[in-house]
Design a protein around this motif. Structure first.
Motif, short mmCIF file in Angstrom:
data_model
loop_
_atom_site.label_atom_id
_atom_site.label_comp_id
_atom_site.label_asym_id
_atom_site.label_seq_id
_atom_site.Cartn_x
_atom_site.Cartn_y
_atom_site.Cartn_z
N ALA A 16 1.10 -1.40 -0.17
CA ALA A 16 0.13 0.02 0.36
C ALA A 16 1.05 1.10 -0.51
CB ALA A 16 -1.27 -0.26 1.57
N PRO A 17 1.25 1.97 -0.97
CA PRO A 17 2.03 2.96 -1.30
C PRO A 17 1.22 4.33 -0.22
CG PRO A 17 0.28 3.30 -3.08
CD PRO A 17 0.23 2.28 -2.49
N GLU A 18 2.50 4.59 -0.08
CA GLU A 18 2.60 6.43 0.76
C GLU A 18 3.14 7.33 0.05
OE1 GLU A 18 4.64 8.01 5.19
OE2 GLU A 18 5.70 6.16 4.27
N PHE A 19 3.98 6.60 -1.07
CA PHE A 19 4.36 7.75 -1.81
C PHE A 19 4.10 7.54 -3.11
CE2 PHE A 19 7.39 8.56 1.12
CZ PHE A 19 6.90 9.53 1.89
N ALA A 20 3.42 9.10 -4.16
CA ALA A 20 3.12 8.67 -4.83
C ALA A 20 4.05 7.83 -6.15
CB ALA A 20 3.12 9.82 -6.11
N PHE A 21 5.48 7.58 -6.36
CA PHE A 21 6.61 6.93 -6.94
C PHE A 21 6.24 5.29 -6.48
CE2 PHE A 21 8.88 8.23 -3.11
CZ PHE A 21 9.40 7.04 -2.79
N GLU A 22 5.79 5.33 -5.22
CA GLU A 22 5.15 3.63 -4.97
C GLU A 22 3.96 3.07 -5.60
OE1 GLU A 22 7.57 3.12 -0.36
OE2 GLU A 22 5.19 4.84 -0.90
N LYS A 23 3.34 3.73 -6.58
CA LYS A 23 2.34 3.32 -6.93
C LYS A 23 2.91 2.74 -9.05
CE LYS A 23 -1.38 6.23 -5.10
NZ LYS A 23 -2.51 6.84 -5.97
#
Length: 566
Positions: free
Chosen positions: A314-321
């Protein structure tokens, strides 16, 4: 009524979601036609298609995901033909002949006669492309539908969400119509406007087909509406006191995932008969990284005996999507158990989870038997794994009861047992202790400087920086960050705003770190940003006290998100 308002508001916000942007050319392509005969059917078809797909997804299995994917392929083909017809009107009639029985000449007849069926079919196609564009609010709605089953209440919530999205798209349609009329006033402009829209439609199909809509646009934090939706949920929705952990809690469905990695899609029904450990994590979270050595060791020891570990990313920052970033992280971290990307927080909301990391352990009947939030409790978790496996195979399973003995390296090493500085975010949404004397300016490039002295746990910027909600970005070379920190380890989540590497140099108390260097720099303090991830910059070998850290970026394009300490 409050939850219906929340659902409608969430639908309105989807027009700002990155994956909706490539769909907008399909809407604008009909903006010059009668709203009653063209725009309204498109919106009705889109809303109805989404409501049906989301309702099925909330209560169905993996086969429905496959059906939806095939539907997207057909939708992209129809819209590709529409775009080609706009670019080459002479080919339009020939291209549309095979689709007379499906909708009656999607382009020619809809343009000339205001064909209701053709526009409705176009709306259905747009609905297939738009359906995956969810956010936390839709995740909350889908989670409720998944837990309570298909019923009128769940269907109405989904319909209200779709109505919100249709409202925002309808406004875009009306605005586009006015722009279209203004552009057509020029001599001979109508044909070129149509061709321009056709090119935009074809480009949108290509962008969606190649996954560039989420891959590229996810890099831009300001396009991410997830934080806004999470705030709405916290303020307007009924917030539970804690995640669901009572003994009657049954494993929620794993539907709504963005992508499965290391495994074909799994469902809670497929996992019955297995002991299942669900781990909520994200790859730039230092606390999550420190739990990985245990998860990997448990997977290696107990997988053959019936344990299934599922990492819910579950991403915390946009780039982790970005799927490429997550796949690279999984590879680098040596994770071989199934990982499901939960970009829209559907699974997160189904568990009513609030933590990274969070561990939920289920028995073979899908009942919760153990949970833990944060690092630690490894002994208790492993002992419960052994207990559940022995319950499953009484008198048959021969197990080594000795607990795993692991020690992480680099960023996955356990934190030092000492006082340390708090996790510190550089974006203005959760920013604390910024000591630069200049006033913070949001979303504007501004010049910042270092104060005369940094107090403990303070940090400062130097140079021209763009501070956004989640990060501080450096457009040009020469900027720096300093932090007066306490701890054995210092980590910084970094990324590059382009595909180019960004060089940097680190000092500790004004000199090269030498033996106190972290795993991502050399003894002279030199390092390079090659990926968007957490970088270990300091691993202090001496007395742990307050020290001055400084990082200077030798190239432009750096983006810094958060400091963590160990």
């Amino acid at each position: 009524m409050l939850v219906f308002f929340l659902a409608y508001l969430g639908g309105l916000l989807t027009i700002f979601s990155p994956c909706v942007l490539p769909v907008l050319p399909f809407i604008f392509a009909r903006s010059d036609q009668s709203f009653r005969h063209s725009g309204l059917p498109i919106l009705l078809g889109m809303a109805a298609t989404f409501t049906l797909l989301a309702s099925f997804a909330a209560v169905g299995g993996a086969w429905l995901v496959q059906i939806n994917q095939y539907g997207r392929y057909v939708a992209m083909l129809l819209l590709l033909l529409l775009g080609i017809a706009l670019i080459f009107p002479a080919l339009s009639e020939r291209l549309m002949r095979p689709f007379v029985s499906l909708g009656g000449r999607l382009q020619q007849h809809a343009d000339q006669q205001g064909n209701f069926k053709g526009s409705l079919l176009l709306g259905v196609a747009v609905g297939f492309l738009w359906a995956p564009c969810a956010g936390p609010i839709l995740g909350l709605v889908l989670a409720g539908a998944a837990l309570n089953g298909a019923n009128l209440y769940s269907a109405l919530l989904l319909l209200v969400f779709a109505a919100g999205a249709a409202t925002s798209l309808g406004l875009a349609l009306l605005a586009g119509g006015r722009m279209f009329k203004l552009m057509k006033r020029g001599l001979g402009a109508e044909e070129w406007v149509r061709r321009g829209l056709g090119i935009a439609v074809v480009t949108g199909v290509v962008v969606i087909a190649l996954g560039w809509d989420t891959r590229f646009l996810a890099q831009f934090t300001y396009l991410n509406t997830a934080n806004t939706e999470q705030k709405l949920i916290a303020q307007l929705a009924h917030k539970p006191g804690a995640p669901i952990v009572n003994k009657t809690f049954t494993m929620p469905p794993l539907t709504g995932a963005t992508q499965w990695l290391n495994s074909a899609p799994l469902s809670s029904e497929m996992l019955r008969g297995k002991v299942v450990l669900v781990d909520f994590w994200t790859y730039s979270c230092i606390n999550c990284l420190r739990t990985l050595p245990y998860l990997k060791a448990w997977d290696e020891k107990y997988r053959a005996q019936g344990l299934v570990i599922i990492g819910v990313h579950a991403p915390e920052f946009a780039f982790e999507k970005d799927q490429r970033n997550v796949q690279q992280a999984i590879h680098d971290l040596g994770i071989t158990y199934p990982v499901v990307m939960d970009n829209q927080y559907v699974i997160w909301n189904a568990y009513k989870n609030e933590y990274w990391p969070a561990h939920y352990l289920f028995d073979t009947n899908g009942k919760i038997r153990h949970k833990h939030f944060g690092e630690g409790a490894y002994k208790e978790t492993e002992q419960m794994i052994q207990t559940l496996l022995k319950e499953t195979y009484p008198g048959v399973l021969v197990m080594n009861d000795k607990l795993v003995n692991v020690a992480g390296t680099g960023a996955t090493a356990a934190a030092a047992d000492t006082e340390r500085s708090p996790e510190t975010y550089l974006g203005y949404a959760r920013q604390k202790n910024l000591a630069s004397p200049e006033a913070l300016r949001k979303d504007v490039i501004s010049t910042y400087s270092m104060p005369g002295v940094l107090q403990p746990n303070q940090w400062a910027l130097q140079g021209k920086w763009l501070i956004s909600e989640q990060s501080a970005a450096l457009p040009t070379a020469g900027g720096a960050i300093s932090y007066q920190f306490r701890g054995r380890d210092l980590h910084l989540v970094l990324g590059s705003r382009s595909d180019k590497p960004v060089r940097f140099k680190v000092t500790l108390d004004g000199v090269a770190p030498g033996a106190n260097r972290g795993g991502d720099i050399d003894a002279l303090g030199n390092g390079t940003i090659l990926q968007q991830r957490l970088y270990q910059l300091i691993r202090h070998n001496g007395k742990i006290g307050f020290h001055t850290f400084r990082i200077e970026f030798l190239d432009g394009g750096a983006e810094a998100f958060a400091f963590t300490f160990g």
